[in-house]
Design a protein around this motif. Structure first.
Motif, PDB file in Angstrom:
ATOM      1  N   GLY A  59      17.778  64.529 -15.132  1.00 20.16           N
ATOM      2  CA  GLY A  59      16.542  64.715 -14.357  1.00 20.16           C
ATOM      3  C   GLY A  59      15.416  63.785 -14.773  1.00 20.16           C
ATOM      4  O   GLY A  59      15.614  62.590 -14.996  1.00 20.16           O
ATOM      5  N   GLY A  60      14.216  64.378 -14.903  1.00 22.18           N
ATOM      6  CA  GLY A  60      13.013  63.592 -15.145  1.00 22.18           C
ATOM      7  C   GLY A  60      13.086  62.716 -16.382  1.00 22.18           C
ATOM      8  O   GLY A  60      12.537  61.610 -16.398  1.00 22.18           O
ATOM      9  N   ARG A  63      14.990  59.539 -15.440  1.00 23.12           N
ATOM     10  CA  ARG A  63      14.127  58.750 -14.540  1.00 23.12           C
ATOM     11  C   ARG A  63      13.024  58.032 -15.331  1.00 23.12           C
ATOM     12  O   ARG A  63      12.831  56.827 -15.203  1.00 23.12           O
ATOM     13  CB  ARG A  63      13.510  59.714 -13.507  1.00 23.12           C
ATOM     14  N   ASP A  75      15.336  67.372 -20.870  1.00 25.23           N
ATOM     15  CA  ASP A  75      16.189  68.369 -20.224  1.00 25.23           C
ATOM     16  C   ASP A  75      17.622  68.080 -20.629  1.00 25.23           C
ATOM     17  O   ASP A  75      18.171  67.033 -20.271  1.00 25.23           O
ATOM     18  CB  ASP A  75      16.050  68.283 -18.697  1.00 25.23           C
ATOM     19  N   ARG A 148      22.530  69.680  -6.783  1.00 24.74           N
ATOM     20  CA  ARG A 148      21.592  70.735  -6.387  1.00 24.74           C
ATOM     21  C   ARG A 148      20.151  70.239  -6.501  1.00 24.74           C
ATOM     22  O   ARG A 148      19.202  70.953  -6.217  1.00 24.74           O
ATOM     23  CB  ARG A 148      21.768  71.965  -7.282  1.00 24.74           C
ATOM     24  N   ARG A 149      19.977  69.014  -6.959  1.00 28.97           N
ATOM     25  CA  ARG A 149      18.620  68.567  -7.293  1.00 28.97           C
ATOM     26  C   ARG A 149      17.852  68.044  -6.090  1.00 28.97           C
ATOM     27  O   ARG A 149      18.375  67.976  -4.990  1.00 28.97           O
ATOM     28  CB  ARG A 149      18.693  67.526  -8.408  1.00 28.97           C
ATOM     29  N   ASP A 150      16.582  67.697  -6.346  1.00 25.60           N
ATOM     30  CA  ASP A 150      15.705  67.355  -5.218  1.00 25.60           C
ATOM     31  C   ASP A 150      15.895  65.935  -4.688  1.00 25.60           C
ATOM     32  O   ASP A 150      16.126  65.739  -3.501  1.00 25.60           O
ATOM     33  CB  ASP A 150      14.226  67.623  -5.584  1.00 25.60           C
ATOM     34  N   ASN A 154      15.979  61.819  -9.383  1.00 28.52           N
ATOM     35  CA  ASN A 154      15.983  62.922 -10.356  1.00 28.52           C
ATOM     36  C   ASN A 154      17.388  63.457 -10.586  1.00 28.52           C
ATOM     37  O   ASN A 154      17.555  64.524 -11.178  1.00 28.52           O
ATOM     38  CB  ASN A 154      15.117  64.078  -9.850  1.00 28.52           C
ATOM     39  N   ASP A 194      14.602  74.337   0.396  1.00 31.94           N
ATOM     40  CA  ASP A 194      13.477  74.506  -0.514  1.00 31.94           C
ATOM     41  C   ASP A 194      12.339  73.568  -0.108  1.00 31.94           C
ATOM     42  O   ASP A 194      12.266  72.419  -0.546  1.00 31.94           O
ATOM     43  CB  ASP A 194      13.938  74.202  -1.952  1.00 31.94           C
ATOM     44  N   THR A 196       9.399  73.436  -1.019  1.00 32.63           N
ATOM     45  CA  THR A 196       8.464  72.985  -2.069  1.00 32.63           C
ATOM     46  C   THR A 196       8.802  71.541  -2.456  1.00 32.63           C
ATOM     47  O   THR A 196       7.989  70.844  -3.044  1.00 32.63           O
ATOM     48  CB  THR A 196       8.510  73.859  -3.338  1.00 32.63           C
ATOM     49  N   ARG A 197      10.014  71.104  -2.102  1.00 30.98           N
ATOM     50  CA  ARG A 197      10.393  69.710  -2.397  1.00 30.98           C
ATOM     51  C   ARG A 197       9.527  68.722  -1.619  1.00 30.98           C
ATOM     52  O   ARG A 197       9.410  67.573  -2.012  1.00 30.98           O
ATOM     53  CB  ARG A 197      11.871  69.495  -2.063  1.00 30.98           C
ATOM     54  N   ARG A 200       6.849  68.007  -3.887  1.00 27.70           N
ATOM     55  CA  ARG A 200       7.364  67.192  -4.992  1.00 27.70           C
ATOM     56  C   ARG A 200       7.535  65.741  -4.550  1.00 27.70           C
ATOM     57  O   ARG A 200       7.222  64.816  -5.300  1.00 27.70           O
ATOM     58  CB  ARG A 200       8.696  67.763  -5.515  1.00 27.70           C
ATOM     59  N   ARG A 203       4.238  64.081  -4.463  1.00 24.06           N
ATOM     60  CA  ARG A 203       3.711  63.962  -5.831  1.00 24.06           C
ATOM     61  C   ARG A 203       4.359  62.780  -6.561  1.00 24.06           C
ATOM     62  O   ARG A 203       3.677  61.959  -7.179  1.00 24.06           O
ATOM     63  CB  ARG A 203       3.990  65.277  -6.566  1.00 24.06           C
ATOM     64  N   TYR A 204       5.683  62.673  -6.468  1.00 22.68           N
ATOM     65  CA  TYR A 204       6.356  61.544  -7.132  1.00 22.68           C
ATOM     66  C   TYR A 204       5.978  60.226  -6.469  1.00 22.68           C
ATOM     67  O   TYR A 204       5.785  59.211  -7.145  1.00 22.68           O
ATOM     68  CB  TYR A 204       7.881  61.707  -7.084  1.00 22.68           C
ATOM     69  N   ARG A 207       2.650  59.325  -7.773  1.00 23.27           N
ATOM     70  CA  ARG A 207       2.644  59.066  -9.215  1.00 23.27           C
ATOM     71  C   ARG A 207       3.244  57.703  -9.546  1.00 23.27           C
ATOM     72  O   ARG A 207       2.745  56.973 -10.382  1.00 23.27           O
ATOM     73  CB  ARG A 207       3.418  60.171  -9.946  1.00 23.27           C
TER      74      ARG A 207
HETATM   75  P1  ATP Z   1       7.822  66.006 -14.147  1.00 19.82           P
HETATM   76  O1  ATP Z   1       7.572  64.696 -14.811  1.00 19.82           O
HETATM   77  O2  ATP Z   1       6.888  66.282 -13.033  1.00 19.82           O
HETATM   78  O3  ATP Z   1       8.011  67.153 -15.087  1.00 19.82           O
HETATM   79  P2  ATP Z   1      10.590  66.393 -13.677  1.00 19.82           P
HETATM   80  O4  ATP Z   1      11.589  65.556 -12.908  1.00 19.82           O
HETATM   81  O5  ATP Z   1      10.843  66.605 -15.111  1.00 19.82           O
HETATM   82  O6  ATP Z   1       9.194  65.737 -13.393  1.00 19.82           O
HETATM   83  P3  ATP Z   1      10.584  69.247 -13.356  1.00 19.82           P
HETATM   84  O7  ATP Z   1       9.792  70.022 -12.375  1.00 19.82           O
HETATM   85  O8  ATP Z   1      10.268  69.356 -14.791  1.00 19.82           O
HETATM   86  O9  ATP Z   1      10.468  67.729 -12.875  1.00 19.82           O
HETATM   87  O10 ATP Z   1      12.098  69.575 -13.076  1.00 19.82           O
HETATM   88  C1  ATP Z   1      13.164  68.988 -13.841  1.00 19.82           C
HETATM   89  C2  ATP Z   1      14.284  68.553 -12.915  1.00 19.82           C
HETATM   90  O11 ATP Z   1      14.782  69.688 -12.207  1.00 19.82           O
HETATM   91  C3  ATP Z   1      13.882  67.551 -11.833  1.00 19.82           C
HETATM   92  O12 ATP Z   1      13.994  66.227 -12.294  1.00 19.82           O
HETATM   93  C4  ATP Z   1      14.874  67.844 -10.733  1.00 19.82           C
HETATM   94  O13 ATP Z   1      16.097  67.193 -10.974  1.00 19.82           O
HETATM   95  C5  ATP Z   1      15.102  69.331 -10.872  1.00 19.82           C
HETATM   96  N1  ATP Z   1      14.246  70.098  -9.968  1.00 19.82           N
HETATM   97  C6  ATP Z   1      13.027  70.628 -10.212  1.00 19.82           C
HETATM   98  N2  ATP Z   1      12.532  71.286  -9.166  1.00 19.82           N
HETATM   99  C7  ATP Z   1      13.475  71.194  -8.195  1.00 19.82           C
HETATM  100  C8  ATP Z   1      13.578  71.701  -6.858  1.00 19.82           C
HETATM  101  N3  ATP Z   1      12.600  72.399  -6.292  1.00 19.82           N
HETATM  102  N4  ATP Z   1      14.715  71.411  -6.184  1.00 19.82           N
HETATM  103  C9  ATP Z   1      15.722  70.718  -6.756  1.00 19.82           C
HETATM  104  N5  ATP Z   1      15.680  70.215  -7.987  1.00 19.82           N
HETATM  105  C10 ATP Z   1      14.575  70.443  -8.712  1.00 19.82           C
END
Ligand code: ATP
Ligand code: MG
Length: 439
Positions: A59-60, A63, A75, A148-150, A154, A194, A196-197, A200, A203-204, A207
């Motif tokens: 994930g983040g 990235r 993570d 399953r991710r957004d 990520n 979802d 809420t994506r 997100r 926001r990305y 950013r």
């Molecule tokens: P940030 O720098 O904003 O923390 P992040 O990528 O770490 O960015 P988090 O919200 O901490 O974002 O979530 C960690 C990971 O979980 C994301 O990178 C993404 O892969 C996954 N994730 C978070 N929220 C969702 C969502 N609503 N749907 C799918 N995957 C999600």
């Protein structure tokens, strides 16, 4: 599918090399993480290996590593049982473990690493019982976990257990989208599952200076807006709270407005002309948070700045829709009233300002100061609120006065005299007190 990645293609910050042909991900990890964190990852990875669970950074953190940005949280996702791994780590190294059986996750706080908190997550699959519902979670493979991710950016993983340290797993081509600076969902139903994506994505995009990929942008449509409008106030407010922790919240709100998202949240939400840029370093005199334990200074301030120009009934409606904590609603309403009352305070003395402002949340005062530049407000926050007479209630008692309303009135008059410059020394205060007591 897994491969050892030897060339890190794009480091997207302008001041950074574009191609760095000599870096592999193992080296990049070693250079980007401080040695104590790296040591911690190795210890966890060794333990995970011993249990037969491949373990990855996901994930983040992946990235941000590829973008040469600071990694905020690690993570760690393993193909196996994160709770079992957590227990093994506690047995070997001590520390505290919190487990979440329902989500197959554990949080480990080792004793030896400056209380660094580590989230250990079992790779999982998520299914949505109905559109916009919270997902049902089952343990699964890394591949399912990434799917399953957004967004593609990520959905990459870097394996960290010993022999495989530094292997990139990128089945959804996140790295290619990082190079193209694109935010792309993984499947057409993503925003319906979802919504809420959508927040997100914007926001990305803001950013990182990325673009929402055109097909993804088309999915922000009436169907996904409809699901979004059915989400709970808490879930929606949380998304705004995250936006308010970003460096430029105004730009994100503007983009959300442009894709017509506000209407789906609440018809009365508008963009504001105020820059929602909180001051870099809030001065300690302003440091009293309006909503302790729930919202940060920046978050509270942004809400107040955003909604301050709305009418009372609009503020109340939005607060109800977004399940504001009572303190936040009060802080916004107070700021709104203070701002519209300002013209009638024009010729006030410092003591009048002070006695009026003493009852208001300091964050409301600060927000109105930011938008009006009214110097009395900053004088109050930095000086006047701290002005007190030398005489105390105990002194008055010692002089034979019974505690009561007159008590408070005398202290108030002494304070007013200091504030308005009528008393400047201890001797002058003593004289004033003597004359007040005579009356
Ligand atoms: P940030 O720098 O904003 O923390 P992040 O990528 O770490 O960015 P988090 O919200 O901490 O974002 O979530 C960690 C990971 O979980 C994301 O990178 C993404 O892969 C996954 N994730 C978070 N929220 C969702 C969502 N609503 N749907 C799918 N995957 C999600
Ligand atoms: Mg994160």
């Amino acid at each position: 599918m897994r491969r050892l990645y030897t060339i890190v293609p794009l480091i997207l910050r302008d001041d950074f090399l574009c191609y760095n042909t000599n870096v592999n991900l193992a080296d990049l990890l070693k250079r980007s993480l401080d040695s104590s964190l790296l040591d911690l990852i190795h210890r966890i990875a060794d333990e995970s290996s011993a249990l037969g669970f491949p373990i990855h950074l996901v994930g983040g953190s992946v990235r941000d590593l590829l973008l040469a940005r600071p990694i905020v949280d690690l993570d760690l996702t393993l193909e196996g049982d994160a709770i079992k791994l957590g227990r093994a780590l506690v047995k070997k190294y001590g520390g505290d473990l919190t487990t979440h059986e329902k989500f197959f996750t554990a949080t480990w706080t080792p004793q030896f690493s400056n209380s660094q908190i580590l989230d250990l997550i079992s790779a999982r699959r998520e299914t949505y019982p109905h559109l916009g519902a919270l997902p049902t979670v089952t343990k699964s493979t890394l591949d399912d976990d990434l799917r399953r991710r957004d967004f593609t950016i990520n959905a990459m993983a870097i394996r960290v257990d010993s022999d495989h340290f530094g292997e990139l797993y990128d089945p959804l081509h996140g790295q290619s989208d990082l190079e193209k600076k694109l935010i792309r969902v993984l499947h057409p139903n993503s925003f319906l599952d979802d919504p809420t994506r959508i927040f997100r994505a914007v926001r990305y995009a803001e950013r990182y200076g990325f673009t929402i990929e055109p097909e993804t942008l088309k999915l922000i449509n009436d169907d996904s807006r409809k699901v979004l409008s059915g989400l709970s106030g808490e879930r929606l407010r949380h998304e705004f709270d995250l936006i308010f922790e970003e460096p430029n919240p105004s730009a994100i709100l503007k983009q959300l407005f442009d894709v017509d998202i506000f209407r789906a949240v609440h018809p009365q939400l508008q963009v504001t002309s105020y820059k929602l840029l909180p001051p870099e370093e809030p001065s300690p005199t302003y440091g009293e948070f309006a909503v302790p334990d729930m919202l940060s200074f920046n978050q509270t301030l942004c809400w107040v700045l955003w909604l301050m120009n709305s009418s009372l009934s609009e503020i109340e409606d939005v607060a109800e829709r977004l399940a504001f904590p009572v303190l936040l609603t009060n802080t916004v309403i107070t700021a709104s009233a203070l701002k519209s009352d300002l013209p009638s305070f024009k010729n006030w003395k410092p003591s009048q300002w002070t006695f009026h402002l003493d009852d208001l949340p300091s964050l409301s005062i600060f927000a109105v100061y930011l938008v009006s530049g009214e110097s009395a407000l900053s004088d109050y926050l930095s000086k006047w609120q701290h002005v007190k007479p030398i005489t105390t209630g105990d002194d008055l008692k010692a002089r034979g006065l019974e505690p009561g309303p007159r008590f408070g009135e005398i202290l108030r008059q002494l304070r007013a005299a200091w504030l308005d410059g009528e008393v400047k020394t201890a001797e002058e205060e003593r004289q004033l007190l003597a004359s007040l007591l005579k009356n």
